[in-house]
Design a protein around this motif. Structure first.
Motif, PDB file in Angstrom:
ATOM      1  N   ALA A 105       0.869  -1.185   0.000  1.00 45.27           N
ATOM      2  CA  ALA A 105       0.000   0.000   0.000  1.00 45.27           C
ATOM      3  C   ALA A 105       0.897   1.223   0.000  1.00 45.27           C
ATOM      4  O   ALA A 105       1.941   1.220   0.656  1.00 45.27           O
ATOM      5  CB  ALA A 105      -0.899  -0.017   1.227  1.00 45.27           C
ATOM      6  N   LEU A 106       0.512   2.246  -0.750  1.00 45.40           N
ATOM      7  CA  LEU A 106       1.344   3.452  -0.852  1.00 45.40           C
ATOM      8  C   LEU A 106       0.499   4.701  -0.611  1.00 45.40           C
ATOM      9  O   LEU A 106      -0.641   4.792  -1.077  1.00 45.40           O
ATOM     10  CB  LEU A 106       1.986   3.549  -2.243  1.00 45.40           C
ATOM     11  CG  LEU A 106       2.992   2.455  -2.621  1.00 45.40           C
ATOM     12  CD1 LEU A 106       3.401   2.603  -4.088  1.00 45.40           C
ATOM     13  CD2 LEU A 106       4.228   2.482  -1.717  1.00 45.40           C
ATOM     14  N   ARG A 107       1.106   5.630   0.090  1.00 47.51           N
ATOM     15  CA  ARG A 107       0.484   6.943   0.311  1.00 47.51           C
ATOM     16  C   ARG A 107       1.456   7.977  -0.245  1.00 47.51           C
ATOM     17  O   ARG A 107       2.573   8.118   0.280  1.00 47.51           O
ATOM     18  CB  ARG A 107       0.293   7.144   1.808  1.00 47.51           C
ATOM     19  CG  ARG A 107      -0.332   8.433   2.194  1.00 47.51           C
ATOM     20  CD  ARG A 107      -0.336   8.592   3.707  1.00 47.51           C
ATOM     21  NE  ARG A 107      -1.119   9.744   4.099  1.00 47.51           N
ATOM     22  CZ  ARG A 107      -1.045  10.326   5.292  1.00 47.51           C
ATOM     23  NH1 ARG A 107      -0.238   9.846   6.212  1.00 47.51           N
ATOM     24  NH2 ARG A 107      -1.781  11.373   5.568  1.00 47.51           N
ATOM     25  N   PHE A 108       1.045   8.661  -1.307  1.00 47.38           N
ATOM     26  CA  PHE A 108       1.887   9.683  -1.946  1.00 47.38           C
ATOM     27  C   PHE A 108       1.540  11.028  -1.306  1.00 47.38           C
ATOM     28  O   PHE A 108       0.355  11.379  -1.228  1.00 47.38           O
ATOM     29  CB  PHE A 108       1.608   9.763  -3.455  1.00 47.38           C
ATOM     30  CG  PHE A 108       1.945   8.500  -4.202  1.00 47.38           C
ATOM     31  CD1 PHE A 108       1.100   7.403  -4.159  1.00 47.38           C
ATOM     32  CD2 PHE A 108       3.097   8.411  -4.969  1.00 47.38           C
ATOM     33  CE1 PHE A 108       1.401   6.236  -4.864  1.00 47.38           C
ATOM     34  CE2 PHE A 108       3.416   7.249  -5.677  1.00 47.38           C
ATOM     35  CZ  PHE A 108       2.557   6.157  -5.623  1.00 47.38           C
ATOM     36  N   LEU A 109       2.567  11.756  -0.877  1.00 48.14           N
ATOM     37  CA  LEU A 109       2.319  12.988  -0.132  1.00 48.14           C
ATOM     38  C   LEU A 109       2.916  14.212  -0.825  1.00 48.14           C
ATOM     39  O   LEU A 109       3.912  14.779  -0.348  1.00 48.14           O
ATOM     40  CB  LEU A 109       2.923  12.844   1.276  1.00 48.14           C
ATOM     41  CG  LEU A 109       2.203  11.823   2.162  1.00 48.14           C
ATOM     42  CD1 LEU A 109       3.112  11.290   3.240  1.00 48.14           C
ATOM     43  CD2 LEU A 109       0.966  12.465   2.769  1.00 48.14           C
ATOM     44  N   THR A 144      -3.140   4.155  -2.446  1.00 48.52           N
ATOM     45  CA  THR A 144      -3.483   2.960  -3.217  1.00 48.52           C
ATOM     46  C   THR A 144      -3.007   1.712  -2.492  1.00 48.52           C
ATOM     47  O   THR A 144      -1.939   1.711  -1.881  1.00 48.52           O
ATOM     48  CB  THR A 144      -2.890   3.031  -4.644  1.00 48.52           C
ATOM     49  OG1 THR A 144      -3.154   1.789  -5.311  1.00 48.52           O
ATOM     50  CG2 THR A 144      -1.395   3.269  -4.659  1.00 48.52           C
ATOM     51  N   GLY A 145      -3.808   0.662  -2.543  1.00 49.62           N
ATOM     52  CA  GLY A 145      -3.421  -0.641  -1.988  1.00 49.62           C
ATOM     53  C   GLY A 145      -3.397  -1.627  -3.136  1.00 49.62           C
ATOM     54  O   GLY A 145      -4.390  -1.780  -3.848  1.00 49.62           O
ATOM     55  N   MET A 146      -2.251  -2.291  -3.328  1.00 56.46           N
ATOM     56  CA  MET A 146      -2.098  -3.206  -4.474  1.00 56.46           C
ATOM     57  C   MET A 146      -1.729  -4.601  -3.980  1.00 56.46           C
ATOM     58  O   MET A 146      -1.113  -4.743  -2.916  1.00 56.46           O
ATOM     59  CB  MET A 146      -0.979  -2.673  -5.389  1.00 56.46           C
ATOM     60  CG  MET A 146      -1.291  -1.307  -5.967  1.00 56.46           C
ATOM     61  SD  MET A 146       0.201  -0.503  -6.607  1.00 56.46           S
ATOM     62  CE  MET A 146       0.981   0.019  -5.102  1.00 56.46           C
ATOM     63  N   ILE A 147      -2.077  -5.608  -4.768  1.00 55.97           N
ATOM     64  CA  ILE A 147      -1.769  -6.985  -4.370  1.00 55.97           C
ATOM     65  C   ILE A 147      -1.086  -7.741  -5.505  1.00 55.97           C
ATOM     66  O   ILE A 147      -1.135  -7.307  -6.658  1.00 55.97           O
ATOM     67  CB  ILE A 147      -3.052  -7.727  -3.861  1.00 55.97           C
ATOM     68  CG1 ILE A 147      -4.243  -7.556  -4.804  1.00 55.97           C
ATOM     69  CG2 ILE A 147      -3.422  -7.261  -2.489  1.00 55.97           C
ATOM     70  CD1 ILE A 147      -5.539  -8.196  -4.300  1.00 55.97           C
ATOM     71  N   ASN A 148      -0.446  -8.892  -5.135  1.00 53.86           N
ATOM     72  CA  ASN A 148       0.396  -9.566  -6.139  1.00 53.86           C
ATOM     73  C   ASN A 148      -0.359 -10.649  -6.923  1.00 53.86           C
ATOM     74  O   ASN A 148       0.226 -11.671  -7.260  1.00 53.86           O
ATOM     75  CB  ASN A 148       1.662 -10.140  -5.480  1.00 53.86           C
ATOM     76  CG  ASN A 148       1.378 -11.357  -4.624  1.00 53.86           C
ATOM     77  OD1 ASN A 148       0.269 -11.511  -4.113  1.00 53.86           O
ATOM     78  ND2 ASN A 148       2.357 -12.237  -4.459  1.00 53.86           N
ATOM     79  N   TYR A 197       3.012  -5.722  -7.896  1.00 57.58           N
ATOM     80  CA  TYR A 197       1.783  -5.406  -7.164  1.00 57.58           C
ATOM     81  C   TYR A 197       0.825  -4.669  -8.102  1.00 57.58           C
ATOM     82  O   TYR A 197       1.224  -3.702  -8.760  1.00 57.58           O
ATOM     83  CB  TYR A 197       2.093  -4.536  -5.942  1.00 57.58           C
ATOM     84  CG  TYR A 197       3.007  -5.226  -4.936  1.00 57.58           C
ATOM     85  CD1 TYR A 197       2.506  -6.137  -4.011  1.00 57.58           C
ATOM     86  CD2 TYR A 197       4.374  -4.965  -4.922  1.00 57.58           C
ATOM     87  CE1 TYR A 197       3.339  -6.772  -3.100  1.00 57.58           C
ATOM     88  CE2 TYR A 197       5.214  -5.586  -4.011  1.00 57.58           C
ATOM     89  CZ  TYR A 197       4.688  -6.486  -3.112  1.00 57.58           C
ATOM     90  OH  TYR A 197       5.522  -7.124  -2.213  1.00 57.58           O
ATOM     91  N   ASN A 198      -0.429  -5.145  -8.129  1.00 56.72           N
ATOM     92  CA  ASN A 198      -1.420  -4.597  -9.069  1.00 56.72           C
ATOM     93  C   ASN A 198      -2.565  -3.896  -8.335  1.00 56.72           C
ATOM     94  O   ASN A 198      -3.100  -4.438  -7.359  1.00 56.72           O
ATOM     95  CB  ASN A 198      -2.018  -5.727  -9.914  1.00 56.72           C
ATOM     96  CG  ASN A 198      -0.943  -6.470 -10.690  1.00 56.72           C
ATOM     97  OD1 ASN A 198      -0.225  -5.873 -11.490  1.00 56.72           O
ATOM     98  ND2 ASN A 198      -0.790  -7.768 -10.434  1.00 56.72           N
ATOM     99  N   GLY A 199      -2.948  -2.750  -8.852  1.00 57.08           N
ATOM    100  CA  GLY A 199      -4.069  -2.008  -8.255  1.00 57.08           C
ATOM    101  C   GLY A 199      -5.412  -2.646  -8.582  1.00 57.08           C
ATOM    102  O   GLY A 199      -6.381  -2.491  -7.856  1.00 57.08           O
ATOM    103  N   LEU A 200      -5.506  -3.347  -9.682  1.00 55.88           N
ATOM    104  CA  LEU A 200      -6.654  -4.142 -10.158  1.00 55.88           C
ATOM    105  C   LEU A 200      -7.923  -3.337 -10.453  1.00 55.88           C
ATOM    106  O   LEU A 200      -8.565  -3.545 -11.467  1.00 55.88           O
ATOM    107  CB  LEU A 200      -6.991  -5.279  -9.186  1.00 55.88           C
ATOM    108  CG  LEU A 200      -5.836  -6.247  -8.884  1.00 55.88           C
ATOM    109  CD1 LEU A 200      -6.297  -7.339  -7.933  1.00 55.88           C
ATOM    110  CD2 LEU A 200      -5.289  -6.890 -10.157  1.00 55.88           C
TER     111      LEU A 200
END
Ligand code: HEM
Length: 371
Positions: free
Chosen positions: A129-133, A142-146, A210-213
């Motif tokens: 999961a990433l938080r861009f600031l 965004t939270g992405m999974i493999n 990692y995909n946002g889907l």
């Protein structure tokens, strides 16, 4: 006829009993409506309706109660670094973070599932999961999974799958009868399930794609909207592994990541895939191969921290926290995620005082991941 002004010194005429009852009724109706609205939102009036309370309560029922932890993706670790934008994505989105330059990032690596102390296994779905600031304050989370595709397209199907795929205590595996019933009720999930099964499983967190889907709409400076899905692709070489390989240690995959980051930062390229008219928004349906891709820049993570004192702990990676220039689409999953994450966040924040240390502790990080 002109209106005769009322003499302010003359007492108001008494209300007739029916008028009094009507007014009292109205006064009582307002709080009643409010209570009813809250009760409906909370799902108390419609116990069979799928609400965020019900989804989160089901996670707890299936995984046990783990106060203070996320109700899904419970075992995790924070990471920090930055995003260096290439400037290429400006053509599709006016979001400030895509202007050329560097933006701080707060991330979290985790395993899907609601058990914060489960042993690491290569086959378990991994997340980033990433938080861009950006300095403008217009955050992107965004939270992405493999996995390459999401197995379902609605929160109802997600819930049904959650119930059906729980391991039978007798065998430790999902009950085939329940899985068959799920497949019969949601036949279109079979194709997505096959794609997920056929994926290459990489050796660890650092070499995972990692995909946002989910599908979002990107809006550029001239107002043109484009459907977009995104992924982060590891700069580290991908090493395939046997998903059934025995785990090297309870925190084996986290330990490996801690050791890697201690050696050098880990990096991913943020790649946007641009959809075309007619491409489905639903995350269980793939887009045709060969869609145009935009390399938006590089995510670099150069520090990892335990959740116990880390900057990701109090973050809700709600996928609908979007800057101007990124919008939701008709995909039904993000709004359901948003509601469930809020419920999980509210519960875990209220339990901070009783939360035990996370599986990956600050000592594990300090010792370079050799727990
Ligand atoms: C209806 C479908 C879904 C439901 C109900 C659901 C539910 C949840 C919940 C309750 C959490 C814990 C949130 C928190 O306490 O902060 C969570 C975390 C997470 N979910 Fe989902 N999820 C769904 C779909 C997805 C999809 C499609 C993805 C990825 C494409 C995803 C990726 C993640 C990630 C990465 C986290 C961990 C975020 C973190 O590290 O804090 N989820 N999910």
């Amino acid at each position: 006829m002109p209106e005769i002004p009322r003499d302010p010194h003359r007492p108001k005429p008494a209300l007739r009993p029916t008028a009094t009852m009507l007014r009292l009724g109205l006064v009582g109706a307002v709080p009643l409506c409010l209570v009813a609205a809250f009760a409906y939102t909370g799902g108390w009036l419609t116990p069979h309706r799928l609400t965020q309370h019900r989804i989160v309560a089901t996670f707890e029922q299936l995984n046990g109660k783990h106060p203070g932890f996320r109700r899904n993706h419970a075992k995790g670790m924070c990471a920090t670094g930055w995003f260096e934008s290439s400037g290429n994505a400006v053509a599709v989105s006016k979001a400030g973070l895509f202007a050329p330059g560097r933006v701080p990032v707060v991330g979290r690596f985790a395993f899907a599932g609601g058990m914060p102390f489960m042993a690491d296994k290569p086959a378990t779905v991994r997340s980033l999961a990433l938080r861009f600031l950006p300095a403008s304050g217009e955050e992107w989370r965004t939270g992405m999974i493999n996995i390459p595709i999401f197995p379902v397209d609605t929160p109802e199907a997600f819930y049904a799958q959650l119930l059906a795929s729980q391991p039978d205590p007798a065998t430790g595996k999902p009950d085939p009868a329940k899985m068959q019933a799920f497949a019969a009720a949601y036949p279109h999930t079979t194709a997505a399930g096959a794609m997920i099964k056929a994926r290459t499983v990489s050796s660890g967190f650092a070499d995972s794609v990692y995909n946002g889907l989910d599908t979002f709409r990107f809006i550029n400076g001239t107002g043109v909207a484009t459907p977009v899905r995104w992924s982060v692709l590891p700069v580290q070489p991908v090493v395939a592994t046997d998903p059934a390989a025995p785990p090297p240690a309870a925190n084996g995959l986290f330990d490996a990541l801690i050791a890697q980051v201690a050696q050098h930062p880990v990096q991913w390229r943020l790649v946007l895939t641009l959809g075309q008219a007619g491409d489905p928004d639903a995350p269980d349906l793939p887009w045709p191969a060969g869609r145009q891709q935009v390399d938006a820049g590089t995510v670099t993570l150069d520090r990892v921290q335990s959740e116990d004192a880390g900057p990701c702990t109090d973050v809700n990676y709600d996928p609908t926290v979007l800057p101007a220039g990124i919008e939701t689409s008709t995909d039904a999953i993000p709004s359901a995620r948003s509601a469930a994450y809020a419920r999980s966040f509210r519960l875990r924040e209220g339990e901070r005082d009783v939360k035990p240390p996370s599986a990956v502790t600050s000592q594990d990080i300090a010792s370079g991941g050799k727990s």
